[in-house]
Each structure stands twice: as C-alpha cells, then as structure tokens.
Design a protein around this motif. Structure first.
Motif, PDB file in Angstrom:
ATOM      1  N   ASP A   1       0.816  -1.206   0.000  1.00 40.02           N
ATOM      2  CA  ASP A   1       0.000   0.000   0.000  1.00 40.02           C
ATOM      3  C   ASP A   1       0.850   1.257   0.000  1.00 40.02           C
ATOM      4  O   ASP A   1       0.320   2.349  -0.255  1.00 40.02           O
ATOM      5  CB  ASP A   1      -0.908   0.009   1.238  1.00 40.02           C
ATOM      6  CG  ASP A   1      -2.013  -1.036   1.149  1.00 40.02           C
ATOM      7  OD1 ASP A   1      -2.198  -1.597   0.057  1.00 40.02           O
ATOM      8  OD2 ASP A   1      -2.667  -1.298   2.175  1.00 40.02           O
TER       9      ASP A   1
ATOM     10  N   GLY B   1       2.924   1.892  -2.209  1.00 40.54           N
ATOM     11  CA  GLY B   1       3.162   2.208  -3.611  1.00 40.54           C
ATOM     12  C   GLY B   1       4.456   1.664  -4.180  1.00 40.54           C
ATOM     13  O   GLY B   1       4.757   1.924  -5.345  1.00 40.54           O
TER      14      GLY B   1
ATOM     15  N   HIS C   1       4.533   3.434  -9.064  1.00 41.84           N
ATOM     16  CA  HIS C   1       3.116   3.606  -8.745  1.00 41.84           C
ATOM     17  C   HIS C   1       2.947   4.812  -7.826  1.00 41.84           C
ATOM     18  O   HIS C   1       3.738   5.038  -6.909  1.00 41.84           O
ATOM     19  CB  HIS C   1       2.546   2.360  -8.076  1.00 41.84           C
ATOM     20  CG  HIS C   1       2.382   1.198  -8.998  1.00 41.84           C
ATOM     21  ND1 HIS C   1       1.324   1.068  -9.868  1.00 41.84           N
ATOM     22  CD2 HIS C   1       3.164   0.095  -9.183  1.00 41.84           C
ATOM     23  CE1 HIS C   1       1.442  -0.059 -10.543  1.00 41.84           C
ATOM     24  NE2 HIS C   1       2.555  -0.671 -10.149  1.00 41.84           N
TER      25      HIS C   1
ATOM     26  N   ASN D   1      -0.042   5.122  -6.259  1.00 46.17           N
ATOM     27  CA  ASN D   1      -1.151   4.717  -5.393  1.00 46.17           C
ATOM     28  C   ASN D   1      -0.871   3.320  -4.825  1.00 46.17           C
ATOM     29  O   ASN D   1       0.122   2.674  -5.190  1.00 46.17           O
ATOM     30  CB  ASN D   1      -2.467   4.704  -6.190  1.00 46.17           C
ATOM     31  CG  ASN D   1      -2.794   6.062  -6.772  1.00 46.17           C
ATOM     32  OD1 ASN D   1      -3.223   6.968  -6.078  1.00 46.17           O
ATOM     33  ND2 ASN D   1      -2.584   6.212  -8.084  1.00 46.17           N
TER      34      ASN D   1
ATOM     35  N   ILE E   1      -0.736  -0.453  -4.281  1.00 48.17           N
ATOM     36  CA  ILE E   1      -0.691  -1.582  -5.216  1.00 48.17           C
ATOM     37  C   ILE E   1      -1.663  -2.648  -4.728  1.00 48.17           C
ATOM     38  O   ILE E   1      -1.711  -2.988  -3.551  1.00 48.17           O
ATOM     39  CB  ILE E   1       0.742  -2.133  -5.310  1.00 48.17           C
ATOM     40  CG1 ILE E   1       1.667  -1.065  -5.894  1.00 48.17           C
ATOM     41  CG2 ILE E   1       0.794  -3.403  -6.142  1.00 48.17           C
ATOM     42  CD1 ILE E   1       3.119  -1.437  -5.870  1.00 48.17           C
ATOM     43  N   THR E   2      -2.435  -3.205  -5.668  1.00 50.72           N
ATOM     44  CA  THR E   2      -3.451  -4.200  -5.320  1.00 50.72           C
ATOM     45  C   THR E   2      -3.195  -5.562  -5.940  1.00 50.72           C
ATOM     46  O   THR E   2      -3.778  -6.552  -5.504  1.00 50.72           O
ATOM     47  CB  THR E   2      -4.837  -3.710  -5.756  1.00 50.72           C
ATOM     48  OG1 THR E   2      -4.801  -3.398  -7.162  1.00 50.72           O
ATOM     49  CG2 THR E   2      -5.240  -2.466  -4.980  1.00 50.72           C
TER      50      THR E   2
ATOM     51  N   ASP F   1      -2.358  -1.001  -9.612  1.00 55.17           N
ATOM     52  CA  ASP F   1      -2.747  -0.302  -8.400  1.00 55.17           C
ATOM     53  C   ASP F   1      -4.236  -0.014  -8.386  1.00 55.17           C
ATOM     54  O   ASP F   1      -4.971  -0.360  -9.315  1.00 55.17           O
ATOM     55  CB  ASP F   1      -1.928   0.978  -8.219  1.00 55.17           C
ATOM     56  CG  ASP F   1      -2.101   1.964  -9.366  1.00 55.17           C
ATOM     57  OD1 ASP F   1      -3.194   1.996  -9.972  1.00 55.17           O
ATOM     58  OD2 ASP F   1      -1.151   2.708  -9.664  1.00 55.17           O
TER      59      ASP F   1
END
Length: 1437
Positions: free
Chosen positions: A88, A90, A109, A111, A113-114, A130
């Motif tokens: 999270d 980034g 990134h 934001n 990262i997912t 992300d």
C-alpha cells in the motif's frame, strides 16, 4: 530469526488476490503478513514446514512500511529464490528469499498496489497494478519499465499468461475482465463482461489450446456466434487457452481467449437473495492445477475447497476436499497456490480462520495445518495440571491452546473464540482443575472456558456478570477472601478468580457462581486495616504459590503485601516510581526455602527489583513496614518491562520481557545477565518459561507471533546498550502506517498496558478489512480501524508513534524515484596503501598536561610567571597557591603534593575515556598501588598482572586483591579459575563452596576437599550429598548411589538405586541393602525384584523364596479354576506353566512334588532356609477393600510357609500358617474363597490339623485358632461345618476356664477401684465449687448417694464395705495366680468357656450326658462371678 526453534507466525493478509506463493523449485512458501513477508522452508517430507528450525524456515522479508497486498515468487527454477511484493506504500520490491536480502525496488506507482504477478515466460518481468487502474511492467535485469492504463477502474487481480509472454489478464472491482497485449502499444485484446461484482481471482489453463467441452454446452444459454464483448483483430493466435475467473457474484466462469466469450459456468449461486452481511464476506478464489486442463479447485462460502471435474456432465460436478471432519477451513479461503513434491501436486491455502493448510490433490486430503496469529500476543500461560498445554491470548479476539508436547503434530493448536468479541489480554489456568481457563479482554470482560469438554469448540464460556470498565490487565487464582471466605468448609470454592483492570480495581469472582456480583477487594482492605485515605489504583496482582500472601502493584510504583485471608497489610515496597507492570513470586519447590520469599517486579522505569520478604513475614510488628532497599537489582533493559517469569527448573533464575524488543534471562542471586533473545521484530508483551524444558522459553510480542527459543543457542548475554540500542531503535523506524481519523483523547485512560493498536495485520488494515473476528463486515472493520483510539503521548515510555511496530531486520528501506537496482556505492575516499603500514603513535600518559603546553605563547608566558611566584612564596605558604590549583600541569615543576594532584587528574581523565591501563601505570609511578587495586576492583578490571604485583603493597592488600579478583572472575563465570586463586590464599572452604554452588562437583570441589581437608570434615559429606541430589534429579541414579556411599549413607544409596524400578536396579539395591545390614529393606526390594521378573517371565531370575510363592499361587489358581471354571466373582491370574501334576495326592504333597522336580527344593535344609527368608516378609492385613488378586497372593504367601513347614516337619508352624490363610480370607470378606481354600487344604475337615497337632502336643494353639469359625459365615460354608464331639471338647478346657476366671477377678477389682477414685474426685470438685457450707454438705451427700445408687447388682452392699487394702490384696493375689498360667494360653484369643457351658446346658437333651456333666463341673468351680450368677443358679438348683 535469533535461534528460534518454533514460531507461531503472524496471519496472512486478508482480502488480497495473491498474497501467497511457492517458489519454482517447490522449496519455499511465502505469504504476506501485515507489512512483512514470512517465508517457510518446505524441504521436509510432504512439504511440511521444518520443525527443527524456526517455523519461518527461511525467515522474514522486512522493508515495506505499509500492508503488503501482493506477493509472487519467480516461477523459473534457476531464479526460484527471487520474489516480488507490492504494498500500500506504492513500492514494488524484489527480494532474495534465500538470503533475506533486498535486490531492487521501484516506486513507479503513485497509489496503493493491489495486484502483482511474475511472468512465467519472461524471467525478469514483473507486472503490477494499483487501485487507480495503472499497470506497470518492470524488467528488473535491465531496470526498464512501461506503464499501461487500460481502464479507469480499481484493479483487483492480474495474471500473466503461461503460454504467451505478452498476454496479461486483469480483473477489476466492478466485474470487468480485460486481456491486454503489453507488446503492441498497450492494446486491449478483450473486454470480458459477465460478472457483476469484484473479480477475486484469475487463473489460466495450464495446457494451451481451446478444445470443445461438450459436456458443458447444454448448461449455457444460446448466445449465437457473437462474442461476449469486443473482439479485436489477430484472433488467430497460435497459442490460445482458457481463462477461469472467480467473482464475488458467487460464480466461476471459464472464458475463451480467442473468441472472447464464456465457455462454461461451473459454479452457479443458489436462487434467492443473499444476506448483505454474508455477501460482504464472500471471497471466491480459483486455481487451475498444473497439467490438469479438465480440473480446477475453487473455494466456497464457508471455507470448503471444491475440486471440479470439467468433463463430468450433470449437476454434481465437484468433490469436496477433506474427507474427515475438521480438515477444511472454517472461514472463507483467500489464496490457493500449488507446488510439486515427489511426483505429488500439493495445494497450499490461506483462510480467514488464520490457518495455512497443505492439501494432497491426489487424495484430496489435508496433509498438515499451520496456525497463525492475527493480533498482538498479550498473554501466555502454561497449565499447572497439563504442563505442555500453553494458552495464548491474542488481539484477534481468540484464544489458542497449544499442545507443545505433541509428537505427531508440532502445531497441535485448538482455537476458542465464542463470546469473546474483544482482544484477549489476560489468561490464567485453574491451579488444580484441568482444562479450566480464565480469560480477560480489552473491553473488561472476565470469563472461564472449559477446554476439556467434548463439545468445547462449540460450547461458549461462562462470563462473569461483573465487567471492568477498562482493559483487564491480570488474572490470578487465589484463596477466597472475605466475604467469600466466610462460612463452613465446602460452602465456598477452594480458590477464586481475581481480576485487575485499567480502572485500578481488583475484583474477586466466585467461579461457582459467575452470575453473581464480584467483590471489590479494596473494601476488605479498608475494613481490615482501618484505612481512611484513598487507595492507589491497582495495576498488577500476584498470589504467593502457597496462597498465604497477596502482592498488589499500584500505579504510583508501590507494591503492597497483604496476608490472606483477611488481607492485613504487612508491608509496602517503595522501590519503583512508575506504574507496576509485572510481579512474580519465586516458586516453592526449591532446595533453599528462603528463595520462596523472593518477589520480582518490573515497571515502566526498565529496572527489575527483587525483594526478600522473609524478615517482613516473620516480623512481629503490628504496624505495616516500608521497604526501600532491594535484595537484588537487575539493570540492563532500556524500555519498560512488561512480563516476568521465574524458572521452575532453577533457583533464582528469572526471564523478563521488555519493550526494547528483547527477552533477558537473569541470574538473580548474582545480579548477572545470562542470555538475551532478539528474535522478535517488535516489542515483547509476555514471556513464560517452559515447565518441561529448562532450556526453552516462550515469548509473545506485538509482531503477531509467538517464539519458542533455546537459552543455550543465544549469542547475546545482555540487552543492547549504547550504540547498539540506538541502532535497534533506528530499525524500528520501518513502521506500517494506519490512516486514522483524529479522535478526542479518552479522559483518564491509562494505555500503559494496552496495545497501541492491533490494526496492522492484513485483516486489520486500512481498506476493505475486517477488524472484528466474529461476524463483522469489511466496511465495518474499515470504520473501526479508522476510529482506533490513540494513547496519550505523555504516557508512552518511548518516542515511537501510536502505531509503532518494531522491526529489527538487517535490510534497510531504500526508495528510489526511478526503477533502478540497488547498488553499493564505492567509498568516496580510499586510504592510501601505505597508511596502514605506518606505526600508530602511542597514546600520551599525560594528555591534559600536554594539551596545556600547546597553547598560545602568551598563556605559556603567564604560566612561567605563576610558577615563579608560587616557588618564591613556597616558604611562606604551606598550602598550594590558588593560581596553581587551576594550573595542575605546573605541578610537574613544584612540590610532590602538586605532582600527585596532577597525576590524579590525568588518571581520572584516562578512566573516563576508557583507558584503565594508563591510569594504573600512572598510579604505579605515583606509588599508590593500593589505590590502583581499589579502583580496578570497583570497576571490575583486575588482571592477572595486577594480582601478581599486589604483594608489593602488603600481605593484607594481596589477600584482599585476590578475593576481589575471585569475585570478578565469578561474574565472568570463570569459577574454576576463581577457586584456584582462593586456594592461593588458603581459603579452601571458600573455594570448595564456590565450586559447589556452581555445580562443579566431580573434578573440582570434591577433589579439592578430599586433597586439602580432613577425612572427617562434614563439608565432604555435604558435597557428596549435594552432588547426589543433583545427579538424582537428572536421573543418574548409579552415580548418585556412589555419592551416597562416599557420604557413608548406604540407606540413601539403596533408595536411589531402587528409584528406577527395573529388575536389575532392584536386585543391585537389594544386595547393597543386605551388605549394609538393612535386612528388612533388602527383603522388600527382593520382593519387588521378584515381581518385576515374574512380569517378564523370568522365573530363574526371581528370588528363591518368592519363586516358591509364585509357584504355589499358580497351582492354587489352577485348582480354583478347575473347581469352578465359570461364574467366578474373584478374577484368577493367568497361569504360565504346564506342570505335570499328581491329582491323587493332597495339595501340599502336589506342591512339594513340583518344588522338588522343577525348583530343586529337595532337602529339608533348603526348605528351612526358604521359610526363614519368607517369614521376614510381612503383608498388611486384608480388608474388604483389598483387591481379590492381592488377597490371593497374600494367602499364597501363608500357604507357602505352611508347605515349607510341612516339608521341614515343623507341624506347629504349618497349622498356624494354614489358619492364617483361612483367617485372611475371612477378614477380606471373601467367604466363597475361604470355603474353597478349606476344601482344598482340609478336605477331611479338622482331622488333618488334629493329626498334625497330635504329633507336636500343641493342642492349645489349635484351640485358640479354632475360634475363627464361630463368627458368622456364608451359608454355603456354614452348611459344610459338622458339629462333632471333638470340636466341642476343645471348647470345654479346664485350664482356659481357670485362666478366664482369674482374668474376670482382676477386671472386677479394677472396676471397683475405678469407681472409688471417681467418687473421690467428684467429692473434691464439689468442695471447690461450693461457696456455702451447708449447700456444700448437702451437695456432697446427694452426690455420694447418687454415686452409691449407680451399681445395680446383687453385690452392691458388698462393694460399699470393701476397703482399699482388701482390694489391693485381692488384686495382688489374682495377678500372682495369673502369672502361673503358661504363656501359650494367654497369647491367642479363646471363646468364653463358661458361655460355652451355658450353651450346652441350654441345648438340653441334644447335649451328650458326659458333656453336660463336664459343663456343670466347670460352672460349679468357676461360675462365682456376678455376670453368671443367675444362669448358674438356674442349672445348679
């Protein structure tokens, strides 16, 4: 991981599409846990985590500062140790999992990262996405990157194609699935629409090609030839395959990559609406096993795993994994990943139930389960009844009970969560009741679980109706205090439950009635001690193990000691000045009883104090005492102490847990640190010493883990100090961040014992998480995580933030703005090669004076003037000039006193800068060797050189120096060297005691004592005894026996040898007892040895006499079985031999024949010897509670004596033993057995005994033992007894009648004497009590009359006229007459002969005339007693 041998790790993160993975070679398994990555080594059998090292076999990867949402290993075998993670924060980081090192990272990134995946075809390609929809492709080998933005949606998952290096499938939060080509200008190949909610997982078919699946086509709706979605050009790809997707809309869909449409929907949701709370917790992951194109594995709603066969038509197309109950997960499954192991494909799953499971896809069974923890570990508690049972209180609202002694499963853990619903902050096992576990929670709840109940996992706990207002700090079981202690025994429990919480109150709960109101013990304290002032807030409670003393720790740092049960205040310890966190009493089972009075305490001020309360407890003072000086002080920690635990295996050994991230083991008596454990990555909250392993300690911390570590494996001995402490504090700067809303600080809340937050597990983090374990949705969890209360900063003892999660990893975070690999920069300046060859300039002995001589010219001139002035005025001033006192360097040019002053200042400077050797040299020049020795001794810096030159100061100084050096060597654990120095000054006793205390017995203490002391010196015996006790404790019984023999204690040597209980040890012990003259003990041990040998069928090894008993016992059992083979109430032992028996002979003859043939008992001498040996063994009397087998063995022992006496022609002993056997069966209440024994041994009744007695002329003995059948017996036995003249004649004995008549005369005289003495005492008492003469006379007369009226017999008048001399004369004559009777008549009991005569006369005509005449003669001669008067007159008149 600092030599931890077993770990319960932090739980894998929840609600992530890929946060776990296995390496390409199947060796490693990793999962994201909060902001760290846990790596397991799976090289042992069946892919099971290795138990001989840490559970986290490879360790942990630490560097991210926020929750890790994605993790993947490199699938290529040549780089199988490489892995990548996205967080999270980034950043994407590349790790070497084998070396636990960071290889590269990028921050492209912007934001959180997912999703992340490592390309299975391109070795250096990592694709990540992300929450804003940005895709980043990163080639780490060339530090190149490329970004895509296919859709402005939140990415939930992505996966790279295993068949085409440029294809990437992306799943979005709104249900869209997109396939992009990363090589063709960010081109989108397909937009697959069909799902209505979040895409949780995407899985490519492992085999290329899209063959038709006709078995599924009938389940699809007719959709024509139009693809579902937009189909771009280039559909004729050579490599195409299926793609499976799992969604929150409760469906699994399989897509065609070439046609861009749904091929099948194997998983349909049931009709009807879904509960919103249930839907929020749905997670549907899917896995396509390697090499199995027609099989997929998916999760389900309740945690079950389903195996789908895509070739099977119909409605039933799946098989449930886990054939037995309890194998499946109990909550939803988030991730699935597979690995190959020995031609088996294993599947690893992580779930909301916090278990990691491994499945065998060939059998669909669970291979192993590893539990994990989802919160701070607040409390650890070992059961005192089941020592291997460890209870763990965790901040995820669950209690784990870990069977640490399980051999089959190193993670045998049971979980209890019912009705808790809050962080478990305190645990306490019942001291006597197994399975009774008390717990306290963060919201003030107190309850009791029954962990042994068959339905324990579904049975809710008992909850106390009295809640605390704040967090429960401590629970303790102790004796009841008022008002529960009042009442009769049995009306209240033996122990009650005490709870201490954040509001400063201690409640006493009745475990028998938790629904009742708990009692505040402060009320009892006020009433007992008459206290009017306000009592301090309580923060800790601890009962002394014997339940006599109660210690209460307070918020102001004081500790109060109360005496149970009234809670009288004995003393107050005013040592700490900050809040008390931990109090522990020393255990009671040590060899030194004084140690049981030790109490250790830890507080926020990082110092541990130990106090000895023996003098306080034994004090007779009525007023409470105040203690201000500690018995021992343990200094070393740099933060607040949170938990303490005494070693149950040692005396005076303590382990402490601290916020500095370490656990420290102390030798309390020496105030020495022994070892320091630094394996945790956070602050330690609890510690427990293993009750079964003296080398093992369990610790729990705020890093969500429990570690079991070994003391002997630690490389550090003390907590980090100085620069090390600063470095460790810096490493704690890598902290996960939690976005928390500002909230008003709670008033009066004391957070010193509460955690700062548990909100950093993957399941307790920022977005789409679940904070509560039992039924809370992810959005509710997000809200609660955002509203987490922050503690007051001024209450914290460290400078950490509210969410300070310590990290002691060696890898430091390194963030680069561009995608560049990490490289070590070369140093800016390299030293010239020849600089290292230069000789270092020696350090100046007078640095301060030298620096003063290098000042400016003007100042040097001023020194000359001051020196001249001082020398000029020297004759006029005795003291030193004030100007010269500030210029000590001028002392070199003045008098000796000034020179000494200069040397003192220079020496002090050397000591402050850590150069004691220079200080010592200066003092040697000065001639102050005594000062040198004293300073070195105070600083613990004595050396062999200083000891060698110490005699120049004098003999006393040398002795003192050697003693100080010996003490210093003891602190350094060089005990043998210290003892040698003590011997050099002839302190033999001190040297021996030093070696003894530190367990140097064999070649040190005993050798010195034997060589230097007198043989009769008691210290030598004490050494042998102490060493023997230590050896006995460790199980070295033979060596312990030698020590006892050396100490001239053969009895103890025999006892310790017999402890092992095996036949060889018992035999040796029996022989040793015989040598030592302990005949009774030798016989007892011989009997035990024979029993052990009988169990092992070793008849030859059994002792001679006992072998005969066992032989007769077996023959007797055979006879009993043959007489009544069925319906036997008394069990018969099994028979081991098949001897040839002579059935025609009597039982005794048959037994003797077997002895002679089989056991060699063929001579009278052997029989006599064996009989004497057996006669020394005595068995306890039999009762109705004696086991039938034991009764039978005792009877066999008596009959063996009878048979041996029979063989040796000792007829009197034979008869006695036979009657003892019959009487023993009667005493046991087994009349059937008595009847059968009589039938076996006396088949013709009493004729055999009469025959035997006729041979030895001991008729009186038979008469005495023949009284046994007169007692009431079983009807079956009574019917077999024949009334004959022989038996009756035995009862009418003239000699016995005369003996009994004499005994009655003595009893009558004694009764008259007793009555006279009683009357005399009564009269004297009345005289003393009466105050009126007449009343006194009256009472005396009445009392005399009353006393005289009491006898109700015909001889009343006669008794009143008898005088004391007459009575004395009668008594003397009766005793002289009694002495004339032989002892053989007095030994055995006999029925009353006159009563027998009366019975015969009462029978009348049935009685033979000659017996009637004999009875009448006896009555005439001896029937003058009052008790027979009326009956005699009836038959004689």
């Amino acid at each position: 991981m600092a030599a931890a041998v077993r770990v319960l790790p932090a739980s894998p993160n929840w609600y992530c599409s890929r946060c776990s993975d296995t390496s390409g070679d199947g060796r490693l398994f990793g999962f994201a846990a909060r902001h760290r990555i846990s790596v397991l080594d799976l090289r042992s059998g069946a892919g099971k985590p290795r138990s001989h090292s840490a559970s986290l076999g490879a360790g942990e990867l630490i560097g991210h500062t926020e929750r890790i949402a994605a993790f993947a290993f490199c699938p290529h075998r040549e780089h199988s140790a490489l892995c990548a993670s996205g967080s999270d924060d980034g950043s994407v980081r590349l790790w070497d999992a084998a070396g636990l090192a960071l290889r590269a990272e990028h921050g492209l990134h912007q934001n959180a990262i997912t999703a992340l995946h490592w390309s299975p075809l391109v070795k250096d390609l990592i694709v990540s996405g992300d929450e804003k929809g940005v895709i980043v492709c990163y080639w780490h080998s060339r530090s190149d990157s490329q970004q895509f933005f296919p859709e402005p949606r939140t990415i939930f998952c992505l996966t790279c194609s295993p068949h085409h290096e440029n294809l990437v499938a992306i799943g979005y939060k709104d249900g869209m699935v997109v396939i992009i080509d990363i090589s063709r200008k960010k081109e989108v190949l397909h937009r697959l629409r069909g799902h209505d909610d979040e895409i949780h997982c995407l899985a490519w078919c492992p085999v290329p090609g899209e063959g038709r699946l006709p078995a599924w086509q009938d389940e699809l709706q007719e959709e024509g030839d139009v693809p579902n979605g937009e189909l771009k050009q280039d559909t004729a790809m050579k490599k195409s395959c299926y793609l499976a997707s799992g969604s929150k809309d409760q469906t699994i869909r399989i897509w065609s990559c070439t046609r861009g449409r749904i091929e099948m929907v194997p998983f349909f949701s049931k009709g009807g609406a879904v509960d919103p709370a249930v839907k929020e917790r749905i997670w549907l992951t899917v896995h396509w096993p390697c090499g199995r194109p027609t099989e997929i594995v998916s999760s389900s709603f309740g945690g079950e795993l389903l195996h789908w066969d895509l070739t099977q038509p119909g409605k039933r197309k799946w098989t449930l994994l886990g054939s037995s109950e309890g194998q499946n997960h109990s909550r939803i499954v988030f991730n699935l990943c597979s690995l190959k192991h020995q031609d088996k494909e294993l599947l690893l799953s992580i779930s909301m139930d916090r278990d990691v499971k491994c499945w065998d896809l060939s059998t669909l069974d669970c291979s192993w389960t590893m539990p994990s923890l989802g919160g701070f570990v607040y409390s650890l508690a070992f059961s005192p009844v089941d020592p291997g049972c460890l209870a763990i209180g965790v901040g995820d609202s669950m209690i784990r009970v870990w069977n640490t002694l399980s051999m089959s499963n190193i993670y045998d853990v049971k979980t209890y969560w019912q009705s808790i619903k809050s962080k478990v902050t305190a645990l306490a096992w019942h001291p006597a009741k197994e399975g009774c576990l008390a717990f306290g929670t963060d919201d003030g709840k107190v309850g009791i679980f029954d962990t042994l109940s068959s339905s324990a996992k579904n049975k809710p706990p008992q909850i106390s109706s009295t809640y605390h207002k704040r967090t429960v700090y401590t629970l303790a079981w102790g004796p009841p205090t008022p008002p529960l202690s009042s009442g009769e025994e049995g009306e209240h429990p033996s122990v009650t439950l005490y709870s201490c919480a954040g509001e400063g109150i201690v409640f006493q709960h009745n475990p028998w009635k938790l629904s009742g109101e708990a009692n505040d013990i402060n009320k009892t304290i006020r009433d007992t001690n008459s206290i009017k002032h306000k009592l301090p807030a309580r923060t800790e409670i601890s009962w002394k193990p014997d339940g006599k003393l109660l210690a209460l720790g307070n918020e102001d740092g004081s500790i109060e000691i109360f005496q149970a049960p009234s809670l009288k205040l004995l003393c107050t310890i005013q040592q700490h000045h900050k809040l008390i966190n931990a109090i522990r009493w020393h255990h009671e089972h040590g060899s030194d009883p004084e140690l049981s009075y030790l109490i250790a305490s830890g507080s926020v001020n990082a110092i541990i104090y130990v106090h000895n309360l023996k003098s306080v407890i034994e004090s007779t003072s009525e007023s409470p005492l105040t203690i201000t000086e500690p018995f021992r002080t343990l200094v070393g920690h740099t933060a607040k102490v949170t938990s303490l635990s005494w070693s149950p295996h040692h005396e005076g050994r303590l382990v402490s847990a601290c916020y500095d991230g370490t656990a420290q083991v102390w030798d309390v008596m020496k105030e020495e640190p022994l070892c320091n454990y630094r394996g945790h990555q956070g602050r330690l909250l609890c510690v427990q010493w293993s009750p079964v392993d003296s080398d093992s300690i369990y610790t729990g911390a705020d890093d969500f883990s429990v570690h079991k570590w070994l003391i002997s494996k630690q490389e550090h001995t003390r907590p980090p100090q100085g620069k090390k402490s600063i470095e460790l504090e810096k490493k704690r700067s890598i902290q996960p961040k939690v976005k928390a809303k500002k909230k008003k600080k709670p008033v009066g809340k004391s957070p010193t014992k509460q955690d700062l937050s548990d909100a950093m597990n993957g399941d307790e983090s920022t977005k789409d998480t679940v904070l509560e374990e039992n039924g809370l949705s992810d959005h509710e969890g997000e809200k609660e995580a955002q509203e987490t209360e922050l503690p007051n900063k001024d209450c914290m003892d460290t400078s950490l933030s509210a969410y300070d999660y310590s990290s002691f990893s060696s890898s430091k975070p390194f963030v680069t703005p561009k995608a560049t690999p990490l490289k070590k920069d070369p140093p800016k300046e390299k030293p010239a090669p020849d600089t290292s060859l230069k000789k270092r300039k020696p350090r100046s002995l007078l640095p301060f004076s030298t620096s003063m001589d290098h000042r400016s010219k003007d100042e040097l001139h001023q020194d000359c003037l001051r020196l001249a002035t001082c020398l000029k005025t020297k004759d006029h001033n005795e003291g030193v000039s004030p100007d010269l006192q500030n210029r000590i360097h001028l002392g070199l040019f003045t008098d000796r006193a000034s020179l000494h002053n200069m040397i003192d200042v220079e020496g002090k400077y050397h000591l402050e800068n850590g150069h004691p050797e220079l200080f010592q040299q200066l003092m040697l020049w000065k001639g102050d060797m005594k000062g040198v020795l004293q300073a070195a001794a105070e600083r613990g810096e004595l050396t062999d050189q200083l000891v060698a030159i110490s005699p120049m100061v004098g003999y006393q100084a040398w002795v003192w120096t050697v003693e100080a050096f010996a003490k210093q060597l003891c602190f350094q654990e060089q005990y043998v060297k210290a003892a040698s120095h003590l011997l050099s000054i002839h302190k033999v006793y001190e040297a021996v005691e030093l070696l003894k205390v530190n367990n140097f017995y064999r070649l040190e203490a005993i050798v010195i004592a034997k060589a230097r002391l007198r043989p009769e010196d008691p210290i030598l015996k004490d050494l042998y005894t102490s060493w023997a006790a230590l050896l006995e404790k460790d199980g070295h019984y033979s060596m312990a026996a030698k020590c006892y023999l050396g100490a001239s204690s053969p009895y103890d040597a025999v006892k310790v040898l017999a402890k092992k209980g095996d036949a060889a040890s018992l035999k040796t012990a029996a022989e040793l007892a015989l040598i030592s003259g302990e005949e009774e003990l030798s016989a007892s041990l011989s009997f035990r040895c024979a029993q052990e040998m009988l169990l092992s069928r070793n008849w030859v090894g059994a002792q001679e006499g006992q072998r005969l008993v066992f032989c007769l016992n077996e023959l007797l059992c055979k006879c009993l079985s043959e007489r009544n083979p069925c319906n036997r109430r008394s069990p018969v032992p099994p028979c081991y031999h098949s001897w040839e028996l002579n059935r025609d002979a009597s039982f005794f003859d048959m037994v003797i024949e077997v002895w002679q043939k089989m056991l060699g008992m063929d001579t009278t001498e052997k029989a006599t010897c064996a009989r004497e040996q057996l006669r020394s063994i005595e068995h306890p009397p039999s009762t109705s509670n004696t086991h039938p087998k034991q009764v039978l063995f005792y009877i066999s022992h008596d009959l063996t004596l009878a048979a041996l006496s029979y063989q040796a022609a000792a007829w009197d002993e034979a008869v006695k033993s036979i009657l003892d056997a019959v009487a023993r069966s009667y005493d046991a209440g087994n009349f059937t057995l008595m009847q059968e024994i009589c039938s076996i041994f006396l088949p013709e009744g009493m004729s055999l005994l009469v025959h035997l007695l006729a041979m030895t002329n001991i008729r009186i003995f038979l008469v005495s033992r023949a009284s046994c059948p007169l007692h009431p017996m079983d009807e079956n036995l009574s019917s077999t007894i024949e009334f004959n003249r022989c038996k009756t004649e035995m009862l009418l004995s003239e000699e016995i009648a005369a003996l009994q008549s004499t005994q009655r005369d003595i009893a009558e005289v004694q009764k008259i004497l007793a009555d006279m003495i009683h009357q005399h005492q009564q009269q004297r008492n009345n005289l003393q009590e009466s105050t009126n003469g007449s009343i006194h006379e009256n009472n005396t007369h009445q009392s005399s009359e009353n006393e005289s009226d009491e006898p109700c017999s015909d001889s009343n008048e006669k008794k009143e006229t008898v005088t004391l001399p007459e009575l004395t004369k009668r008594l003397l004559e009766a005793k002289q007459k009694l002495a004339e009777f032989p002892d053989s008549l007095k030994v055995f009991p006999f029925p009353d002969v006159l009563e027998c005569c009366l019975v015969l006369l009462h029978i009348g005509a049935q009685c033979p005339p000659e017996l009637r005449e004999q009875a009448l003669d006896l009555l005439r001669k001896h029937g003058s007693a009052d008790v027979y008067g009326k009956a005699v007159r009836k038959f004689l008149t």
